[in-house]
Write an enzyme that holds these catalytic residues in place. Structure first.
Site, PDB file in Angstrom:
ATOM      1  N   GLU A  93     -11.372   5.274 -31.904  1.00  0.00           N
ATOM      2  CA  GLU A  93     -11.702   4.251 -32.890  1.00  0.00           C
ATOM      3  C   GLU A  93     -12.476   4.929 -34.033  1.00  0.00           C
ATOM      4  O   GLU A  93     -13.361   5.754 -33.776  1.00  0.00           O
ATOM      5  CB  GLU A  93     -12.595   3.233 -32.165  1.00  0.00           C
ATOM      6  CG  GLU A  93     -13.324   2.267 -33.007  1.00  0.00           C
ATOM      7  CD  GLU A  93     -14.382   1.497 -32.194  1.00  0.00           C
ATOM      8  OE1 GLU A  93     -14.787   0.451 -32.673  1.00  0.00           O
ATOM      9  OE2 GLU A  93     -14.801   1.944 -31.099  1.00  0.00           O
ATOM     10  N   ASP A 197     -25.357  15.851 -24.527  1.00  0.00           N
ATOM     11  CA  ASP A 197     -25.404  16.766 -25.691  1.00  0.00           C
ATOM     12  C   ASP A 197     -26.014  16.024 -26.869  1.00  0.00           C
ATOM     13  O   ASP A 197     -25.468  15.981 -27.965  1.00  0.00           O
ATOM     14  CB  ASP A 197     -23.966  17.231 -26.016  1.00  0.00           C
ATOM     15  CG  ASP A 197     -23.946  18.430 -26.963  1.00  0.00           C
ATOM     16  OD1 ASP A 197     -25.011  18.975 -27.281  1.00  0.00           O
ATOM     17  OD2 ASP A 197     -22.842  18.816 -27.394  1.00  0.00           O
TER      18      ASP A 197
END
Ligand code: ADP
Length: 293
Positions: A93, A197
């Site tokens: 998306e 991360d």
């Protein structure tokens, strides 16, 4: 790049027509090339890399799906991934980013704390993934200290040895690994779903003011590991931390452990980007070693 094959894959995955108007290259990624595929009504975000990196994209899609299922912090929803000619591709998306403010920063802190409340019975994940482009093992382990030792620090130390970083880094690193228990006196981490991360480059705010996280390296681990990384390269506001702490208090031992958690990322930077990170890794090991018996 011939986008037709990817357009057709998107149409098959969504069951809707997609008429491509423009494919625009996006800056910012370290590892992959990124594009916005702009259509008449909808746009998609596409990452490309060599065909043999498809497993990395499969792991990223699985991570985004796992994060999205928590309904805590917004993430781009994966649409489809695969291989087309010489390229592996990942379609997500497309999210229009806006500007963060005090309210969105506070919301981010609260939502991240809620994400970290999503837990499972063991450390690790159902699959391995990558951190940057480095493989990241996530084998099931009930013991967090052993998980951090073997699958995080020693794994990166071995990669560093294979790249020729031997000597003091290896000796002092191995000595530190034998002493990890000293950092966890009276503290018992739970297996929380982590982004994995979480530096400033992997977080943003959408146009409606909702925090967004992307490019994850998910696993279940000590939530302090995610928090530590938010501090590694700066970029997260005091409002974010205040709201996180109000939602979920942080143990006082975090101040020491955060260096232990960020050592993993500095070793990974050494392995990814080279010797510029060697002295930083050695200094962190030396400072950590001096903090415990
Ligand atoms: P890489 O895997 O190469 O590090 P990232 O996932 O970090 O790439 O994406 C590169 C840049 O693209 C990001 O810094 C961000 O600005 C933008 N970006 C990432 N995901 C989306 C998305 N779903 N929609 C719009 N822009 C995105």
């Amino acid at each position: 790049m011939n986008w037709q094959a990817i357009v057709e894959t998107i149409e098959n995955a969504t069951g809707a027509n997609f008429k491509l108007i423009n494919a625009r290259s996006l800056a910012g990624g370290d590892i992959n090339s990124a594009y916005c595929l702009q259509g008449v009504e909808k746009s998609y975000f596409v990452k490309l890399n060599r065909a043999d990196t498809i497993d990395m994209f499969a792991a990223e899609a699985a991570g985004l799906t796992e994060l999205a299922a928590t309904h805590t912090v917004r993430t781009p929803l994966p649409v489809v991934h695969g291989v087309s000619a010489a390229n592996a591709f990942l379609v997500l998306e497309y999210i229009e980013f806006g500007v963060s403010n005090k309210t969105s920063d506070r919301l981010f802190g609260q939502q991240l704390a809620l994400l970290h409340q999503q837990q499972q019975p063991y450390f690790g994940w159902h699959r391995n993934n990558t951190i940057g482009s480095t493989p990241q093992p996530n084998n099931r382990n009930e013991d967090w200290i052993e998980f951090w030792r073997t699958q995080r620090l020693q794994y990166q130390l071995k990669l560093a040895a294979a790249k020729g970083y031997c000597g003091n880094l290896q000796t002092s690193g191995e000595q530190l690994c034998e002493k990890l228990v000293g950092f966890f006196d009276g503290y018992h981490p739970l297996p929380s779903l982590l982004h994995g991360d979480l530096w400033g480059g992997n977080a943003a705010t959408d146009r409606q003011g909702n925090p967004v996280i992307f490019d994850p390296a998910c696993y279940y681990g000590d939530r302090e590991a995610d928090l530590a990384m938010t501090e590694l390269f700066g970029g997260f506001s005091q409002d974010f931390y205040a709201a996180y702490r109000e939602t979920c208090p942080i143990d006082t031992g975090y101040t020491t452990r955060k260096k232990l958690y960020n050592l993993y990322h500095i070793l990974n930077h050494l392995n990814l980007f080279g010797s510029g990170y060697l002295s930083q890794a050695e200094n962190m090991i030396s400072s950590l070693s001096s903090e415990i018996r």
